[in-house]
Design a protein around this motif. Sequence first.
Motif, short mmCIF file in Angstrom:
data_model
loop_
_atom_site.label_atom_id
_atom_site.label_comp_id
_atom_site.label_asym_id
_atom_site.label_seq_id
_atom_site.Cartn_x
_atom_site.Cartn_y
_atom_site.Cartn_z
N ALA A 75 0.83 -1.20 0.00
CA ALA A 75 0.00 0.00 0.00
C ALA A 75 0.86 1.26 0.00
O ALA A 75 0.53 2.25 -0.65
CB ALA A 75 -0.93 0.01 1.21
N GLY A 76 1.98 1.21 0.74
CA GLY A 76 2.88 2.36 0.78
C GLY A 76 3.51 2.63 -0.57
O GLY A 76 3.62 3.78 -1.00
N ARG A 77 3.93 1.56 -1.25
CA ARG A 77 4.52 1.74 -2.58
C ARG A 77 3.48 2.27 -3.57
O ARG A 77 3.79 3.11 -4.42
CB ARG A 77 5.10 0.42 -3.06
CG ARG A 77 6.39 0.02 -2.34
CD ARG A 77 7.07 -1.15 -3.00
NE ARG A 77 6.32 -2.39 -2.79
CZ ARG A 77 6.49 -3.20 -1.74
NH1 ARG A 77 7.36 -2.87 -0.80
NH2 ARG A 77 5.79 -4.31 -1.64
N LEU A 78 2.26 1.79 -3.45
CA LEU A 78 1.19 2.28 -4.32
C LEU A 78 0.93 3.76 -4.06
O LEU A 78 0.76 4.55 -5.01
CB LEU A 78 -0.09 1.48 -4.07
CG LEU A 78 -1.32 1.92 -4.89
CD1 LEU A 78 -1.05 1.78 -6.39
CD2 LEU A 78 -2.53 1.08 -4.50
N ALA A 79 0.93 4.15 -2.79
CA ALA A 79 0.73 5.56 -2.45
C ALA A 79 1.87 6.42 -3.00
O ALA A 79 1.63 7.53 -3.51
CB ALA A 79 0.62 5.73 -0.94
N ALA A 80 3.09 5.92 -2.90
CA ALA A 80 4.24 6.67 -3.41
C ALA A 80 4.15 6.84 -4.92
O ALA A 80 4.41 7.92 -5.46
CB ALA A 80 5.54 5.96 -3.04
N ASN A 81 3.77 5.77 -5.61
CA ASN A 81 3.64 5.85 -7.07
C ASN A 81 2.49 6.77 -7.48
O ASN A 81 2.58 7.48 -8.48
CB ASN A 81 3.43 4.45 -7.65
CG ASN A 81 4.68 3.59 -7.58
OD1 ASN A 81 5.79 4.12 -7.54
ND2 ASN A 81 4.50 2.29 -7.53
N THR A 82 1.43 6.76 -6.70
CA THR A 82 0.30 7.65 -6.98
C THR A 82 0.70 9.11 -6.82
O THR A 82 0.37 9.96 -7.65
CB THR A 82 -0.88 7.33 -6.04
OG1 THR A 82 -1.30 5.98 -6.25
CG2 THR A 82 -2.05 8.27 -6.30
N ALA A 83 1.45 9.39 -5.75
CA ALA A 83 1.92 10.76 -5.53
C ALA A 83 2.85 11.20 -6.65
O ALA A 83 2.76 12.33 -7.14
CB ALA A 83 2.63 10.86 -4.18
N LEU A 84 3.73 10.29 -7.07
CA LEU A 84 4.65 10.62 -8.16
C LEU A 84 3.90 10.87 -9.45
O LEU A 84 4.17 11.85 -10.17
CB LEU A 84 5.66 9.47 -8.36
CG LEU A 84 6.69 9.67 -9.46
CD1 LEU A 84 7.62 10.83 -9.14
CD2 LEU A 84 7.49 8.39 -9.68
N GLY A 85 2.93 10.00 -9.76
CA GLY A 85 2.13 10.18 -10.97
C GLY A 85 1.34 11.47 -10.95
O GLY A 85 1.24 12.17 -11.97
#
Length: 206
Positions: A75-85
């Motif tokens: 979930a943390g990696r998904l959140a990081a990728n979402t923020a980056l996107g």
Amino acid sequence: MNASRTSGTSRRTAYAAVGAPALMALYGGIRLVPGSREPGLGWTTGHTAMFAGLLLFAPVLLALRRLLAPRGTTAGRLAANTALGTAFAGLAASLVQIGIDLCVGLAAADKAEQVRLFQRVQDVPGVLPAVYQIGPLLFYVGLLAMLVAASVGAGRALRWWSPVLMLVGTVASGADLAFIPLAAACYLVALSPLVRLDAAPRAALV
């Protein structure tokens, strides 16, 4: 990643973390000069500087992403990728906006024609919200989210004042574009830890 490649990435990050706010400040300073808000050398120089500064935020965003998620949960990696996107989507919108400003400034013979050309562009359905109103905000939302994530938790790589200064600078420039040099100074200090951090991941988004 080998040592030489890591060193090269670190140098690019350091240059970008300093260069992006510096070019932003140059743009903000130029637009305070009389005559710089109409077609001419001031308009072209200032917007070129801002365009280059925005491009330099790309390696900054990637550096922040490297500080996040590898030690975190799915979930943390998904959140990081979402923020980056989100940040990159906003950055793209900002680049399109400055690109339009540059083209209009080069094409217009005077202020009146500049206004007419802007009106023509902004009358195209979807352009105003995507490029001028909502789209660019996504850059600041994503950037702020990554700064917050990198400054909390036991493995934080940044201090609390990085996201606070970024927020202060963003609010200031949003309130009045005359505060862009102040915002750039806030961004420079907020991103300054990236100048000394290496490219290795140091924090997790939780």
